[in-house]
Structure formats: structure tokens, C-alpha cells
Motif scaffolding. Structure first.
Motif, PDB file in Angstrom:
ATOM      1  N   GLU A 345       0.803  -1.210  -0.111  1.00 35.66           N
ATOM      2  CA  GLU A 345       0.091  -0.038   0.102  1.00 35.66           C
ATOM      3  C   GLU A 345       0.851   1.174   0.049  1.00 35.66           C
ATOM      4  N   PHE A 346       0.567   2.216  -0.744  1.00 35.74           N
ATOM      5  CA  PHE A 346       1.218   3.503  -0.982  1.00 35.74           C
ATOM      6  C   PHE A 346       0.729   4.231   0.132  1.00 35.74           C
ATOM      7  N   PRO A 347       1.695   5.203   0.914  1.00 38.35           N
ATOM      8  CA  PRO A 347       1.133   5.990   1.980  1.00 38.35           C
ATOM      9  C   PRO A 347       0.289   7.164   1.414  1.00 38.35           C
ATOM     10  N   ASN A 348      -1.060   7.223   1.750  1.00 41.80           N
ATOM     11  CA  ASN A 348      -1.796   8.197   1.495  1.00 41.80           C
ATOM     12  C   ASN A 348      -2.377   9.313   2.572  1.00 41.80           C
ATOM     13  N   GLU A 349      -1.822   9.207   3.763  1.00 45.50           N
ATOM     14  CA  GLU A 349      -2.050   9.868   4.891  1.00 45.50           C
ATOM     15  C   GLU A 349      -2.119  11.267   4.535  1.00 45.50           C
ATOM     16  N   GLU A 350      -3.136  12.043   4.910  1.00 41.75           N
ATOM     17  CA  GLU A 350      -3.067  13.308   4.804  1.00 41.75           C
ATOM     18  C   GLU A 350      -2.501  13.941   3.573  1.00 41.75           C
ATOM     19  N   PHE A 351      -2.538  13.189   2.579  1.00 39.40           N
ATOM     20  CA  PHE A 351      -2.050  13.637   1.192  1.00 39.40           C
ATOM     21  C   PHE A 351      -3.048  14.281   0.343  1.00 39.40           C
ATOM     22  N   ASP A 352      -2.740  15.607  -0.136  1.00 41.48           N
ATOM     23  CA  ASP A 352      -3.426  16.295  -0.826  1.00 41.48           C
ATOM     24  C   ASP A 352      -2.662  17.011  -1.634  1.00 41.48           C
ATOM     25  N   PRO A 353      -2.731  16.450  -3.179  1.00 40.94           N
ATOM     26  CA  PRO A 353      -1.947  16.982  -4.369  1.00 40.94           C
ATOM     27  C   PRO A 353      -2.219  18.402  -4.636  1.00 40.94           C
ATOM     28  N   GLY A 354      -3.342  19.050  -4.078  1.00 39.71           N
ATOM     29  CA  GLY A 354      -3.767  20.400  -4.548  1.00 39.71           C
ATOM     30  C   GLY A 354      -4.021  20.534  -6.032  1.00 39.71           C
ATOM     31  N   SER A 355      -4.185  21.579  -6.513  1.00 45.16           N
ATOM     32  CA  SER A 355      -4.725  21.844  -7.802  1.00 45.16           C
ATOM     33  C   SER A 355      -3.578  22.457  -8.780  1.00 45.16           C
ATOM     34  N   GLY A 356      -3.946  22.528 -10.082  1.00 42.90           N
ATOM     35  CA  GLY A 356      -2.856  23.113 -10.845  1.00 42.90           C
ATOM     36  C   GLY A 356      -2.025  21.982 -11.668  1.00 42.90           C
ATOM     37  N   LEU A 357      -1.084  22.384 -12.186  1.00 42.38           N
ATOM     38  CA  LEU A 357      -0.197  21.393 -13.037  1.00 42.38           C
ATOM     39  C   LEU A 357       1.040  21.155 -12.348  1.00 42.38           C
ATOM     40  N   ALA A 358       1.154  19.674 -12.240  1.00 38.57           N
ATOM     41  CA  ALA A 358       2.041  18.980 -11.709  1.00 38.57           C
ATOM     42  C   ALA A 358       3.637  19.051 -12.813  1.00 38.57           C
ATOM     43  N   VAL A 359       3.270  18.703 -14.140  1.00 38.93           N
ATOM     44  CA  VAL A 359       4.185  18.672 -15.129  1.00 38.93           C
ATOM     45  C   VAL A 359       3.713  19.020 -15.973  1.00 38.93           C
ATOM     46  N   SER A 360       4.655  19.924 -16.807  1.00 36.66           N
ATOM     47  CA  SER A 360       4.420  20.521 -18.079  1.00 36.66           C
ATOM     48  C   SER A 360       5.453  20.523 -19.166  1.00 36.66           C
ATOM     49  N   VAL A 361       5.273  19.973 -20.408  1.00 38.54           N
ATOM     50  CA  VAL A 361       6.249  19.567 -21.363  1.00 38.54           C
ATOM     51  C   VAL A 361       5.834  20.188 -22.837  1.00 38.54           C
ATOM     52  N   ARG A 362       6.822  20.862 -23.189  1.00 36.91           N
ATOM     53  CA  ARG A 362       6.681  21.866 -24.135  1.00 36.91           C
ATOM     54  C   ARG A 362       7.778  21.487 -25.390  1.00 36.91           C
ATOM     55  N   ASP A 363       7.105  20.729 -26.339  1.00 40.09           N
ATOM     56  CA  ASP A 363       8.028  20.338 -27.680  1.00 40.09           C
ATOM     57  C   ASP A 363       9.362  19.622 -27.125  1.00 40.09           C
ATOM     58  N   ALA A 364       9.410  18.965 -25.946  1.00 42.55           N
ATOM     59  CA  ALA A 364      10.795  18.263 -25.692  1.00 42.55           C
ATOM     60  C   ALA A 364      11.133  17.200 -26.603  1.00 42.55           C
ATOM     61  N   SER A 365      12.231  17.172 -26.928  1.00 43.08           N
ATOM     62  CA  SER A 365      12.857  16.358 -28.021  1.00 43.08           C
ATOM     63  C   SER A 365      14.318  15.951 -27.762  1.00 43.08           C
TER      64      SER A 365
END
Length: 541
Positions: A345-365
Motif C-alpha cells: 500500500e502506498f502511503p496516502n495519509e493527509e495527502f492532498d496533491p492540490g490543484s494546478g499543473l504538476a508537469v508541463s512539457v513543451r516540444d521536448a525532444s
């Protein structure tokens, strides 16, 4: 008709019992798979069945049919020579047929029976389409480049994966009456796996195999033999019966999963009911012991009456306690053990990822390694990355993990992401990996393993853990950093089937941002989140 029949096979390595009175039967046309945790004895049973190992007791009633084909690992010659040696018995049979046919043509009627026998054998082996079968099998298993003119290539110049596929191809070409396969899809891509599945589904004789490829099992199996029999043993014990060796489940892999889940639920129910009955009997017995003291009547009775009440109370108490003891003894004979918990089991206690972007990738090559990629991944979202080998999955994941483009090849585009980020690579851990410093490497991961690695292994040096438990240690240490973004490259690598499912459940329930790359078709088919498929980058001229 050919069949596989094992009767009460036991086998030990030294003092360690591996197989305990295993009995099974695979009839003509059945496709059976051995299922169970790593180390439970699947490959050992295959080796006993094929005659490589002699059992300590029991017998192989039928099933030891030589599946001898040349071993590419030690073969010094060309692919053409390898195939000629593999198919030599077929060529010899055709030569005999031609000789007998010529003899009959000259009036030698005494060889008519031999003619019929050889013809029946040629038809059974479908020797008439041998050349077409060779080409079809090589192409189907991804070896088209060593067919035709390519067959002049020396076997030892092939990669290890190609040599493994060549050995599998040889086995399919000779069409043994009984087909025995140990992890046949290890070196196959999805197309080759589909070809093998189609071949097996059309196999006339009995098939017995082991595999970690759940989609392959599900598409081919007609019978599952479960070597992890604890839950079946406990349910049998509750019914006053006994199960040893393996447990047979008719149907495919999906049906097996449903049956085992039902069995676990039943085990949980039976255990709870038995423990409730046990407590009631123990409480009743305790009350019976109190009766022996006579209660209020003895305390208030006169001297003459006291003996009467005490004797009657004692007799009543003895009768009740004796009855309770008999019932407790009967219950103990069928009492099931507490159900095992397949913890991951992955720990989830009091885990709140919030809102918004976590990862943004732009034309990565990355030139020659990663075609341009653009994506946005919100906090708490899960993304699956797929693509053929060389499409740049690991390149993209490592760029996201480090925040920097790979050194060397020319790269362009940008990647931004939340921190901290943890990554679990495809391979097993090394001492240079984050978190695996000397204290952990030599002394174990400690309480970081809570919920993921069994406590008995928290102090075990990493190198002493099995591959599956090393994988668990990687996941545990990655999660111990409380990442906002977790990246796992090929998460089901090194895991047994049971752990694969528990890991996928843990992944599905984790509330953090997750990126997974995988070739596992079962995982892909049952994925719950976003999906990014990468195409190979164009090679520069």
C-alpha cells in the motif's frame, strides 16, 4: 491420446521442500498454466516433468516426451545448419517414405503396412507444409531477418533474445505431442506474443506452461493450476477435507482471479465465524465453571441442603464443560488460520496533491531518441507512457525526473515539474541510486518499508533480498521522500503475478501525481488514467 499426468510428486533441494505431493493432469487439447509466487516451484515442476530432475517420491505417469532441439547458446554454426539439425528427423522420415514408395512401385507388397505407418506419421506432423511452417514461425516470432538468405548468419552473432526466440521457434516447428513451455514470452514483443498465443490455441496436444504475462495467459489458458494453495487449503480444512500440491481452476486467467478473490472472501468469512463461535464456547465454558461453585443457593442454604446443591451444581458444570470441550475440540480440527494479507500500500495519509499543473512539457525532444512531446499533467493525475523499445520512454521519464535534458545528443524544448520527484528505474537497485546509501544497502531499509516490504526484511541487506523484494525496496524508498511526482519505469518488472495485482491496486489508489512507463499488456489494458503513446524519433541522415 497424449496427456500429462503427475501422481503425488515431491521434490526437495537439500532440506528445503519445494514440491509437496503434486498431482495434476492435462488432457489432449487442454492448455494449462502453473501459477504461484516466485520460488514456489513452477520451474522445478517443469524440470521434473521434462525428465531433467528425478522426484524424491511420486511418479510422472505420462508426460516425459523428449522436446530436444539444439541449444542455440552452444551451437557453433549458421542458422541454416541449426534448422537442418532441428528438422533432421523430418527429413529422415521423408527419405524413408520415398524408399518405401519406390519399393511398392517395384512390387514389394510386404512394405504396405510400413507405408501406411509412415504416411500417418507424416500427416500427423504435417511434414508436407514444413518449409512454409519454418518461414511462418520465424517471421511470427520476429526472426524474419534470419530466414531465407539471412539463414547464413552465424547463430552466435544473434542477440540473447534472438537466440531464445530461435529455440522457441525450433520447438514449435518440430511439433511435439506434448508441449512444455517455461516463460516463453520473456523475449517476445506484442506481435510475437500474439503469434505464439495463436499457435498454442491451435495446438492439438496437451500444453503446460509457466508465464508472468497475464494477457498471454488469459488469451490461451483453459486450466489454471495454482501452486499458492494456502487459501484453498484453509477452505478445505473448514469442510473437513485436505488439499496438497496444487489446486485446479477450470477456465482462463480472469476466471481464476475471480475464483481466488471469492475464495479469499469466503476464507475471511469462515475465520470470523469460527472465532465468534470459539469466543461463545469459551464464555459458555467459563459460565459453566461458575456453576460449579453453586451460586446464591449454596451460599444461603442450610448445612443439610448445601451438599445437595453443591453436588447438583458440580454435576451440571461437568456436563456443560465436557460438552463445551467436545465442541471446542471439533472446532479446532476445522479451525482456519487468520487470512494472509498481501500487503503493498502506498502511503496516502493527509495527502492532498492540490490543484494546478504538476508537469508541463513543451516540444521536448532529443535527437535520435525522443520525438517532440507536449503534455500537461495536473496534480494528482496518473499518466501511462507506452511505445516500442527506442521510442524514448526512459529518456522522457529521466528528463522529467532530473529536470535536465540528457547530456550528449542535441535536445530542445522545456520540461517543468513540481518537486520533490522520485523515480524507480527499470533495473534493480545499485548502491549509487538515491536512497541506497551504504547504511541502507548493508543494513536494510528499516521502517521505510512499512506497508510495502514485510517487516521481517526491513533489516535485510539489499543484495540479500530476492529480485521481487528489491523492487519493493525501490518503491518504498522512492515513496519515503514524500514525492509530489512519482515516476515508475516498468513497475511490474521482477514481480510475481500476485504482487503485480497488489501493486496495480496501490497505484490506482494513490492520490499523488504518477507517471508510469510499461510494456505490460495487462497493465495497459486495465489502465485507469491518461495515456501517452510515443512514436520512435526519426534518425538524422
Amino acid at each position: 491420446m497424449p496427456a500429462i499426468v503427475l501422481d503425488s510428486i515431491s521434490f526437495s533441494y537439500g532440506s528445503r521442500l519445494i514440491l509437496d505431493r503434486v498431482s495434476l493432469q492435462v488432457s489432449n487439447g487442454e492448455r494449462a498454466f502453473l501459477i504461484g509466487p516466485n520460488g514456489v516451484g513452477k520451474s522445478t515442476l517443469i524440470r521434473v516433468l521434462s525428465g531433467e530432475l528425478a522426484p524424491d517420491s511420486g511418479q510422472v505417469v505420462s508426460g516425459i516426451v523428449p522436446q530436444r532441439v539444439p541449444d542455440p547458446e552452444s551451437f557453433n554454426g549458421s542458422v541454416m545448419q541449426f534448422l537442418d539439425l532441428t528438422l533432421k528427423p523430418f527429413k529422415e522420415l521423408l527419405t524413408r517414405f520415398d524408399q518405401v514408395t519406390d519399393a511398392l512401385a517395384t512390387g514389394d507388397t510386404h512394405r504396405a503396412m510400413e507405408y501406411d505407418q509412415i504416411l500417418a506419421r507424416l500427416n500427423a506432423l504435417d511434414v508436407w507444409s514444413l518449409d512454409a511452417r519454418v518461414n511462418e514461425t520465424l517471421a511470427g516470432l520476429g526472426l524474419a531477418e534470419v530466414a531465407g538468405p539471412g539463414s547464413n548468419r552465424m547463430v552466435q552473432t544473434l542477440s540473447s533474445g534472438q537466440r531464445a526466440r530461435l529455440k522457441l521457434a525450433a520447438l514449435l516447428m518440430v511439433r511435439p505431442e506434448i508441449l512444455i513451455l517455461d516463460e516463453p514470452t520473456n523475449h517476445l514483443d506484442s506481435q510475437a506474443t500474439d503469434f505464439l498465443a495463436s499457435t498454442i490455441n491451435n495446438w492439438n496436444g496437451p500444453v503446460l506452461a509457466t508465464s508472468h504475462d497475464r494477457s498471454f495467459i488469459d488469451s490461451t489458458a483453459t486450466v489454471i493450476y495454482d501452486m499458492d494453495i494456502a487459501v484453498w487449503q484453509e477452505l478445505a480444512k473448514a469442510d473437513g477435507e485436505t488439499i496438497v500440491g496444487v489446486y485446479r481452476n477450470a477456465g482462463g486467467y480472469t476466471a481464476y482471479l475471480a475464483a481466488k478473490e471469492t475464495a479469499r472472501a469466503k476464507h475471511q468469512q469462515v475465520h470470523a465465524e469460527q472465532q465468534a463461535d470459539k469466543r461463545k464456547l469459551q464464555e459458555h465454558r467459563s459460565e459453566s465453571m461458575k456453576i460449579a461453585r453453586g451460586g446464591v443457593r449454596v451460599a444461603t442454604a442450610s448445612r443439610k441442603e448445601k451438599k445437595f446443591f453443591m453436588d447438583r451444581a458440580a454435576a451440571t458444570s461437568v456436563k456443560r464443560t465436557r460438552n463445551d470441550d467436545v465442541r471446542l475440540e471439533r472446532l479446532s480440527q476445522r479451525e482456519v488460520r487468520k487470512p494472509r494479507h498481501y500487503g503493498l500500500e502506498f502511503p496516502n495519509e493527509e495527502f492532498d496533491p492540490g490543484s494546478g499543473l504538476a508537469v508541463s512539457v513543451r516540444d521536448a525532444s532529443v535527437e535520435g531518441r525522443l520525438a517532440p512531446v507536449t503534455l500537461d499533467l495536473g496534480r494528482g493525475e496518473h499518466l501511462l507512457v507506452t511505445g516500442v523499445n527506442g521510442a524514448g520512454k526512459s529518456t522522457l521519464l529521466n528528463w522529467i525526473a532530473t529536470g535536465s535534458a540528457p547530456a550528449g545528443p542535441r535536445s530542445s524544448g522545456t520540461i517543468s515539474r513540481d518537486e520533490p520527484v522520485s523515480i524507480v528505474p527499470q533495473r534493480l537497485p545499485t548502491q549509487s541510486d538515491p536512497g541506497f546509501h551504504p547504511k541502507v544497502w548493508n543494513g536494510g531499509i528499516g521502517e521505510a518499508g512499512r506497508g510495502i516490504l514485510h517487516p521481517s526484511m526491513w533489516r535485510t541487506p539489499i543484495a540479500d533480498l530476492s529480485e521481487g523484494n528489491q523492487r519493493r525496496a525501490q518503491l518504498a524508498l522512492a515513496l519515503a521522500t514524500h514525492p509530489t511526482v512519482l515516476i515508475v519505469d516498468e513497475p511490474t518488472n521482477y514481480l510475481d503475478l500476485e504482487t503485480m495485482h497488489t501493486l496495480e491496486d496501490a497505484i490506482r489508489n494513490w492520490r499523488g501525481t504518477l507517471i508510469v512507463a510499461s510494456h505490460d499488456r495487462w497493465l495497459i489494458e486495465h489502465w485507469h488514467g491518461g495515456h501517452l503513446h510515443l512514436e520512435p524519433a526519426r534518425q538524422s541522415a
